[in-house]
Write an enzyme that holds these catalytic residues in place. Structure first.
Site, PDB file in Angstrom:
ATOM      1  N   GLU A 196       7.906  -4.803  42.755  1.00  0.00           N
ATOM      2  CA  GLU A 196       6.615  -5.577  42.425  1.00  0.00           C
ATOM      3  C   GLU A 196       6.605  -6.918  43.445  1.00  0.00           C
ATOM      4  O   GLU A 196       6.371  -7.896  43.401  1.00  0.00           O
ATOM      5  CB  GLU A 196       6.498  -6.057  41.087  1.00  0.00           C
ATOM      6  CG  GLU A 196       6.440  -5.180  40.195  1.00  0.00           C
ATOM      7  CD  GLU A 196       6.376  -5.531  38.408  1.00  0.00           C
ATOM      8  OE1 GLU A 196       5.807  -6.646  38.595  1.00  0.00           O
ATOM      9  OE2 GLU A 196       6.520  -4.720  37.626  1.00  0.00           O
ATOM     10  N   GLY A 197       6.950  -6.418  44.751  1.00  0.00           N
ATOM     11  CA  GLY A 197       6.994  -7.627  45.877  1.00  0.00           C
ATOM     12  C   GLY A 197       8.415  -8.030  46.055  1.00  0.00           C
ATOM     13  O   GLY A 197       9.175  -8.763  45.295  1.00  0.00           O
TER      14      GLY A 197
END
Length: 646
Positions: free
Chosen positions: A425-426
């Site tokens: 998620e990043g």
């Protein structure tokens, strides 16, 4: 008849940045503690007194946690899931019956309606029993179908899909492709309008839950045409639709039980009624969903920290070296102190950010990102320190320990399982850039045209005038502040407790220093600022530490006034802040004294082959094949390994 799939977009770096910029939420309609912090304004009033859940939220949450704990203790065998690399179907079905698929879904759709705070507590609890289960539940609810529909879905979509997501259907989120990660401008999957449908073609990679999912959120590029704005768009896709093929179940160094795969779409017809939001809004929907969705990762890190502290305490008391328990040796004791203090701070950051999300009083896009960044990095360090404390036993698997008659402590598994959080998620590097962009938003709003090479002289003149007004008011406020008053924040120094007020004064002074450093860097590098990624990373890391210190102090004061562990909480907050201040001072020093310039020269040499001689003398055990798998659209030639849970 549908049009042929689009060719993979070829974009420049500037075009890619423009796509990302267009997907940002640009307005700040609500206050943000972290945004103010980066601007040199320490708004303690935004987080203190610490926000609290309602009595009803506590009752509902605690009731579910009691049921979930009983289920985990009697039905979940984490060691079995690790060995077989699969969550048993009966466990997933048991979670469905418990309502765990619908923790965040409104009760009117059959969900439990838990707050973000209790959702995170549930993820931490179930994730401590089996990290793979925690990932399954969080991927389903944090970024899968429920969250984007909750925020952007039509009433008809919510009525159609949310009851299924709450009780029976597992969902997944599909954005990444074999050649597209954090650069969505190059997204190749297409959704071509055809009557009342869209026709999907493309390949998606690392589809967490994708192997067992019933419903998918798919990001695809709609070509611009008459009546169609086009752009990256979000769709709900039924996995039983003809043309959807799960081509592979991926395996990883950790989280062995997750159902993560490769999914191919070939001429998949999706009703236009399944489009989430308008055409071209897909990336904005994804990023907005992640504002709170990212908080599930800190929940797993908090759970890991609590477990690591327990094992470190028990082991270091039992293990003796040189005539005394290893905990009493300073080299080990300092590690235990770090684990305890940092776990306290991680929980403080998570609970504060989550409660702020529940209240919806503040804009938490930066707080959520900082929580993910800080927790993923610190959670990994905590697990690494536990492995070191355990010594050889930390490197040995739990099964091997059990086989020779010792307690089966899965420390090495914890290290493997947590490693992905720095990428999920990043990645840390992307999070640095994302947060930095938000942190300098105020500057770019008033002075962005000054450093934009495409702007006209008249635009630059107007920007210069606006910037002059802004900085004339802003800069003088960075010279002095509350942090220089010896008795400021006095309520954080109650009699008989460590002095947390001194740490808050430090945060206030450091926030102003951070803002001055950012302004100086923008003045120095102007348009080249965006290329100074390592510098920006340090700016963000300082902000993360200051946020964590603030959260730790506010939580300690909350526990002092409402809980029986206030004195111990103050001690942990004090130790964490002392450790954090050392890291902050180092980061400030490295803003201007570093090896960034020579590092770039070495990188140029490496890529130019100047150091290939250094690679000699080893054998490369890598197998044959391309660096990136072919993802040419077309019919699947592989067996469908989709495995719905029935």
């Amino acid at each position: 008849m549908s049009a042929p799939p689009l060719k993979k977009p070829v974009v420049t770096e500037r075009e890619a940045r423009q796509v990302a910029e267009a997907a940002r939420e640009r307005d700040w309609r609500k206050p943000s503690f972290a945004k103010e912090l980066f601007l040199g304004r320490f708004r303690l009033d935004l987080i203190h007194p610490h926000p609290l859940p309602t009595d009803e939220a506590v009752r509902r949450g605690e009731q579910f946690l009691t049921k979930l704990r009983a289920f985990c203790e009697t039905k979940v065998d984490g060691a079995l899931i690790e060995r077989e690399a699969r969550i048993p179907d009966e466990v997933i079905n048991g979670l469905k019956e418990l309502g765990a698929l619908g923790m965040k879904i409104d009760p009117k759709y059959g969900g439990l309606g838990l707050t973000q705070v209790y959702y995170n507590k549930a993820l931490a609890l179930v994730g401590s029993a089996s990290p793979a289960i925690g990932v399954l539940l969080s991927a389903h609810q944090s970024i899968g179908v429920p969250q984007p529909l909750k925020m952007f879905g039509t009433p008809e979509q919510k009525q159609k899909f949310l009851p299924r997501c709450a009780r029976t259907d597992i969902s997944a989120f599909l954005l990444t492709e074999p050649d597209v990660g954090s650069d969505p401008a190059r997204l190749a999957t297409t959704a071509v309008p055809d009557g009342d449908d869209y026709v999907l073609d493309g390949v998606k990679l690392w589809t967490t839950n994708g192997v067992v999912a019933d419903l998918l959120v798919v990001m695809a590029r709609v070509p611009k045409s008459d009546g169609h704005k086009g752009g990256i768009t979000a769709f709900v896709v039924e996995t039983e639709t003809p043309g959807v093929t799960v081509e592979n179940r991926n395996a990883f160094m950790g989280l062995r039980g997750i159902e993560n795969g490769v999914t191919r779409f070939h001429q998949v017809r999706v009703p236009a009624a399944n489009r989430i939001g308008p055409e071209g809004a897909g990336l904005k929907i994804a990023l907005t969903t992640l504002n709170t969705g990212r908080l599930s990762l800190p929940a797993s890190c908090v759970a890991a920290g609590k477990w690591c502290l327990k094992i470190a305490r028990e082991w270091s008391e039992a293990r003796e070296q040189w005539g005394k328990p290893i905990a009493h040796h300073e080299a080990v004791g300092s590690k235990i102190s770090f684990i305890a203090a940092t776990t306290f701070a991680l929980e403080a950051v998570l609970d504060l950010s989550s409660q702020m999300a529940d209240e919806d009083r503040n804009d938490i896009r930066i707080e959520g990102a900082l929580a993910k960044l800080f927790a993923s990095e610190m959670g990994w360090r905590i697990a690494d320190e536990l492995v070191q404390i355990r010594g050889g036993r930390g490197f040995e698997t739990a099964d091997s320990l059990r086989a020779r008659g010792e307690r089966a402590v899965p420390a090495e598994q914890m290290l493997r399982d947590l490693r992905i959080n720095r990428i999920f998620e990043g990645s840390t590097e992307i999070m640095h850039l994302l947060i930095a962009r938000e942190a300098v938003d105020a500057h770019l709003s008033v002075a962005g045209d000054l450093i934009d090479p495409e702007k006209s002289l008249s635009d630059k003149a107007r920007a210069g005038a606006n910037a002059g007004v802004f900085y004339a008011k802003w800069l003088p406020k960075l010279v002095t502040g509350t942090g220089q008053l010896p008795r400021a924040y006095g309520e954080f120094h109650p009699a008989g407790h460590p002095d947390l007020a001194a740490h808050l004064r430090y945060v206030e002074r450091s926030a102003r220093k951070l803002a001055r450093s950012t302004f100086y860097a923008m003045s120095r590098w102007q348009g080249r600022m965006e290329t100074k990624q390592v510098f920006l990373g340090r700016i963000v890391d300082i902000g993360a530490e200051l946020f964590a210190m603030s959260a730790a102090c506010v939580r300690a004061e909350l526990l002092r006034t409402t809980d029986g562990h206030g004195r111990e909480a103050y001690q942990l907050a004090d130790v964490f802040c002392r450790q954090s201040r050392l890291r902050v001072e180092e980061l400030f020093g490295r803003l201007w004294s570093n090896t960034d310039d020579v590092d770039r020269k070495v990188v140029k040499g490496v890529l130019g082959g100047a150091y290939e001689w250094l690679e000699q003398g080893v054998i490369d055990p890598s197998g044959e094949g391309p660096w990136i798998a072919d993802a040419t659209p077309g019919a699947s030639e592989k067996e469908n390994v989709h495995r719905p849970i029935r």
